[in-house]
Design an enzyme around this catalytic site. Sequence first.
Site, PDB file in Angstrom:
ATOM      1  N   SER A   1       2.873 -13.329 -12.438  1.00  0.00           N
ATOM      2  CA  SER A   1       4.273 -13.567 -12.073  1.00  0.00           C
ATOM      3  C   SER A   1       4.562 -15.054 -11.856  1.00  0.00           C
ATOM      4  O   SER A   1       5.533 -15.601 -12.404  1.00  0.00           O
ATOM      5  CB  SER A   1       4.609 -12.808 -10.785  1.00  0.00           C
ATOM      6  OG  SER A   1       4.280 -11.448 -10.922  1.00  0.00           O
TER       7      SER A   1
ATOM      8  N   GLU B   1      -4.441 -17.179 -20.555  1.00  0.00           N
ATOM      9  CA  GLU B   1      -4.662 -15.900 -19.858  1.00  0.00           C
ATOM     10  C   GLU B   1      -5.795 -15.157 -20.562  1.00  0.00           C
ATOM     11  O   GLU B   1      -5.787 -15.027 -21.783  1.00  0.00           O
ATOM     12  CB  GLU B   1      -3.370 -15.060 -19.884  1.00  0.00           C
ATOM     13  CG  GLU B   1      -3.517 -13.650 -19.364  1.00  0.00           C
ATOM     14  CD  GLU B   1      -3.986 -13.568 -17.915  1.00  0.00           C
ATOM     15  OE1 GLU B   1      -3.351 -14.170 -17.037  1.00  0.00           O
ATOM     16  OE2 GLU B   1      -5.005 -12.888 -17.680  1.00  0.00           O
TER      17      GLU B   1
ATOM     18  N   THR C   1      -1.371  -9.011 -12.027  1.00  0.00           N
ATOM     19  CA  THR C   1      -1.613  -7.807 -11.223  1.00  0.00           C
ATOM     20  C   THR C   1      -0.366  -6.945 -11.134  1.00  0.00           C
ATOM     21  O   THR C   1      -0.420  -5.726 -11.320  1.00  0.00           O
ATOM     22  CB  THR C   1      -2.046  -8.219  -9.796  1.00  0.00           C
ATOM     23  OG1 THR C   1      -3.231  -8.999  -9.893  1.00  0.00           O
ATOM     24  CG2 THR C   1      -2.307  -7.007  -8.928  1.00  0.00           C
ATOM     25  N   CYS C   2       0.769  -7.568 -10.836  1.00  0.00           N
ATOM     26  CA  CYS C   2       2.002  -6.809 -10.572  1.00  0.00           C
ATOM     27  C   CYS C   2       2.336  -5.871 -11.728  1.00  0.00           C
ATOM     28  O   CYS C   2       2.568  -4.683 -11.530  1.00  0.00           O
ATOM     29  CB  CYS C   2       3.144  -7.790 -10.326  1.00  0.00           C
ATOM     30  SG  CYS C   2       4.733  -6.989 -10.173  1.00  0.00           S
TER      31      CYS C   2
ATOM     32  N   TYR D   1      -1.285  -2.156   2.975  1.00  0.00           N
ATOM     33  CA  TYR D   1      -0.321  -1.727   1.953  1.00  0.00           C
ATOM     34  C   TYR D   1      -0.944  -0.750   0.937  1.00  0.00           C
ATOM     35  O   TYR D   1      -0.425   0.329   0.685  1.00  0.00           O
ATOM     36  CB  TYR D   1       0.124  -2.943   1.126  1.00  0.00           C
ATOM     37  CG  TYR D   1       1.204  -3.827   1.678  1.00  0.00           C
ATOM     38  CD1 TYR D   1       0.946  -4.751   2.682  1.00  0.00           C
ATOM     39  CD2 TYR D   1       2.482  -3.782   1.135  1.00  0.00           C
ATOM     40  CE1 TYR D   1       1.937  -5.617   3.123  1.00  0.00           C
ATOM     41  CE2 TYR D   1       3.482  -4.646   1.582  1.00  0.00           C
ATOM     42  CZ  TYR D   1       3.199  -5.562   2.575  1.00  0.00           C
ATOM     43  OH  TYR D   1       4.175  -6.406   3.005  1.00  0.00           O
ATOM     44  N   ILE D   2      -2.047  -1.200   0.297  1.00  0.00           N
ATOM     45  CA  ILE D   2      -2.559  -0.445  -0.853  1.00  0.00           C
ATOM     46  C   ILE D   2      -3.134   0.894  -0.403  1.00  0.00           C
ATOM     47  O   ILE D   2      -2.945   1.921  -1.062  1.00  0.00           O
ATOM     48  CB  ILE D   2      -3.602  -1.285  -1.628  1.00  0.00           C
ATOM     49  CG1 ILE D   2      -2.918  -2.553  -2.175  1.00  0.00           C
ATOM     50  CG2 ILE D   2      -4.224  -0.487  -2.765  1.00  0.00           C
ATOM     51  CD1 ILE D   2      -3.816  -3.488  -2.958  1.00  0.00           C
TER      52      ILE D   2
ATOM     53  N   GLU E   1      -0.262   3.322   0.409  1.00  0.00           N
ATOM     54  CA  GLU E   1       0.478   3.678  -0.808  1.00  0.00           C
ATOM     55  C   GLU E   1      -0.322   4.663  -1.657  1.00  0.00           C
ATOM     56  O   GLU E   1       0.210   5.682  -2.129  1.00  0.00           O
ATOM     57  CB  GLU E   1       0.822   2.418  -1.611  1.00  0.00           C
ATOM     58  CG  GLU E   1       1.877   1.567  -0.916  1.00  0.00           C
ATOM     59  CD  GLU E   1       2.335   0.357  -1.732  1.00  0.00           C
ATOM     60  OE1 GLU E   1       3.377  -0.206  -1.390  1.00  0.00           O
ATOM     61  OE2 GLU E   1       1.638  -0.038  -2.699  1.00  0.00           O
TER      62      GLU E   1
ATOM     63  N   ARG F   1     -10.665   1.629   9.894  1.00  0.00           N
ATOM     64  CA  ARG F   1     -11.539   1.211  10.993  1.00  0.00           C
ATOM     65  C   ARG F   1     -10.772   0.882  12.271  1.00  0.00           C
ATOM     66  O   ARG F   1     -11.331   0.876  13.358  1.00  0.00           O
ATOM     67  CB  ARG F   1     -12.377   0.015  10.573  1.00  0.00           C
ATOM     68  CG  ARG F   1     -11.573  -1.245  10.292  1.00  0.00           C
ATOM     69  CD  ARG F   1     -12.465  -2.376   9.827  1.00  0.00           C
ATOM     70  NE  ARG F   1     -11.712  -3.582   9.520  1.00  0.00           N
ATOM     71  CZ  ARG F   1     -12.268  -4.689   9.043  1.00  0.00           C
ATOM     72  NH1 ARG F   1     -13.553  -4.737   8.795  1.00  0.00           N
ATOM     73  NH2 ARG F   1     -11.523  -5.755   8.794  1.00  0.00           N
TER      74      ARG F   1
ATOM     75  N   GLY G   1      -8.230  -5.120   1.051  1.00  0.00           N
ATOM     76  CA  GLY G   1      -7.746  -6.490   0.915  1.00  0.00           C
ATOM     77  C   GLY G   1      -8.025  -7.062  -0.465  1.00  0.00           C
ATOM     78  O   GLY G   1      -8.739  -6.482  -1.278  1.00  0.00           O
TER      79      GLY G   1
ATOM     80  N   THR H   1       4.802 -10.593  -5.168  1.00  0.00           N
ATOM     81  CA  THR H   1       5.305 -11.095  -6.449  1.00  0.00           C
ATOM     82  C   THR H   1       6.556 -11.974  -6.298  1.00  0.00           C
ATOM     83  O   THR H   1       6.602 -13.085  -6.840  1.00  0.00           O
ATOM     84  CB  THR H   1       5.608  -9.894  -7.383  1.00  0.00           C
ATOM     85  OG1 THR H   1       4.365  -9.271  -7.669  1.00  0.00           O
ATOM     86  CG2 THR H   1       6.285 -10.316  -8.656  1.00  0.00           C
TER      87      THR H   1
ATOM     88  N   ALA I   1       8.548  -4.181   1.492  1.00  0.00           N
ATOM     89  CA  ALA I   1       8.510  -2.713   1.594  1.00  0.00           C
ATOM     90  C   ALA I   1       7.118  -2.231   1.269  1.00  0.00           C
ATOM     91  O   ALA I   1       6.413  -2.820   0.456  1.00  0.00           O
ATOM     92  CB  ALA I   1       9.503  -2.097   0.612  1.00  0.00           C
TER      93      ALA I   1
ATOM     94  N   HIS J   1      30.134   6.160   3.875  1.00  0.00           N
ATOM     95  CA  HIS J   1      29.909   7.504   4.372  1.00  0.00           C
ATOM     96  C   HIS J   1      30.008   8.536   3.254  1.00  0.00           C
ATOM     97  O   HIS J   1      30.915   8.431   2.422  1.00  0.00           O
ATOM     98  CB  HIS J   1      30.963   7.832   5.449  1.00  0.00           C
ATOM     99  CG  HIS J   1      30.727   9.144   6.113  1.00  0.00           C
ATOM    100  ND1 HIS J   1      29.691   9.333   7.014  1.00  0.00           N
ATOM    101  CD2 HIS J   1      31.356  10.329   5.986  1.00  0.00           C
ATOM    102  CE1 HIS J   1      29.726  10.592   7.427  1.00  0.00           C
ATOM    103  NE2 HIS J   1      30.722  11.206   6.819  1.00  0.00           N
TER     104      HIS J   1
END
Length: 452
Positions: free
Chosen positions: A16, A36, A43-44, A179-180, A183, A200, A263, A312, A342, A437
């Site tokens: 990214s 590359e 990764t993203c 996070y990972i 998820e 842990r 991590g 990202t 998030a 609403h």
Amino acid sequence: MSTEFDYDLFVIGAGSGGVRSARMAASKGKHVAIAEDRYLGGTCVNVGCVPKKLFVYASQFPEMVHASKGFGWSPLGEATLDWPKLRDRKTDEIHRLNGIYQRLIDNSGAVLYDGRATVLGPNQVSVNGQIHTAETILVATGGWPFIPDFPGSEHVVSSNEMFFLDQLPKTAIVVGGGYIAVEFAGILNGLGVQTHLVYRGTRLLKSFDAEMSNKVTQGMIQKGVNIHLDTEVANIQKSAEGLEINFSDHTAMSADLVLYATGRVAATKNLGLENTKIVLRSDGSIPVDNNFCTQEPSIYALGDVIDRVQLTPVAIQEAMVLVDHLYGDKHAFIDYDNIPTAVFCQPELATVGLSEEDALKTYGDISVYTSDFKPMLQTLGGGDDRISMKLIVAKVSDKVVGCHMVGDHAAEIIQGIGIAIKAGATKADFDATIGIHPSAAEEFVTMREQTR
Ligand code: NDP
């Protein structure tokens, strides 16, 4: 362009941050190369945000089908998951995105090298045995999953492998509390895998607001994830049936798959940085100054490899700031405060600003507003999901300094609130905003009763 060098900018890593830097520099008329050796998009796109979100969608259908019955639909027959189909359709979509990245680079005018780049010196890079010189080198090589060394660690997988499994396990253990881990625990559980989450520590998602991360934990348990806190893996043995996981409290469990989500570390191995003045931190990440310059004045670094914020959109913003610093009017900046984020666990968690704990430390005098309710979908659809929201207000200024949500569409809702918080909105501004609403989001502008 400088006549002394082959390129103005040589970017290592087409993730990214790297791709955005290369494209923006090229759009300013600079002669740019990008190397590359793995996959375009980093990764993203390949083993992170994008395929993860596709798997999250896949894992949510059983609950939606269940809810549909309450709205008058009769079951359409027994649903089964075709894992190879999901995995391969996901991979096809990622290949489509790889193609878009390729075109973005090509159309920008930057030169793409397919191979591993090694830094030979302050202005020299080698790719596939060919040496290139550049006035500026940018290291944007990202991160890589970290798996601790312990007896049997060779039997576990990282998030990288989760996207390409030959078959879905019947039972899985996910290790980690960030996070990972949460998820993937949600994804596996939703896809019908008997899922255990082993952490842990005593609180999952410990860097988030405690009340909200506890709501996530409760919600995950209610959806069927078996959570084992304060539990450490001692060793793992392979048996005829699968894997035998032994814990340090002398209990044991068997599973078909163990995922370590413990991590990610900076990807700086074998990059040739020892040929420069750069001294890596003990975790392998690259220290940089406010302009992303390393200890070697011609070499810059950004994104996960500098280990500031592994997100990202942060890497992309860092790229914009860097290119402005190198080739623009130097006005662009990045503010690491109030970054909305998030976690696509189930229930979803999204947040911007300070946790209640941090707000108390920073401001002392705060007001906390909370709301916890059943989403409207559940009224006919059944199910036990809830939505929780929280606003934290600094009394001295009336500014909303923290906003948190657990529940459906949390990420979509908090993105908008993030703008208000960035703009310094006060609780009075929230109160003066008319709600939409019926929506869950309207609760953020109708909270009047102070909880604490
Ligand atoms: P995190 O840093 O979020 O979490 C790592 C977890 O592993 C922590 O709970 C940590 O425990 C635990 N851990 C670390 N070392 C060990 C060990 N030796 N044994 C057992 N447990 C251990 O990392 P993730 O891998 O989950 O994600 C990496 C980063 O990627 C995130 O921080 C985030 O920035 C990014 N990301 C963002 C996403 C998003 O935006 N939705 C999604 C996925 C990743 P302890 O707390 O005790 O140290």
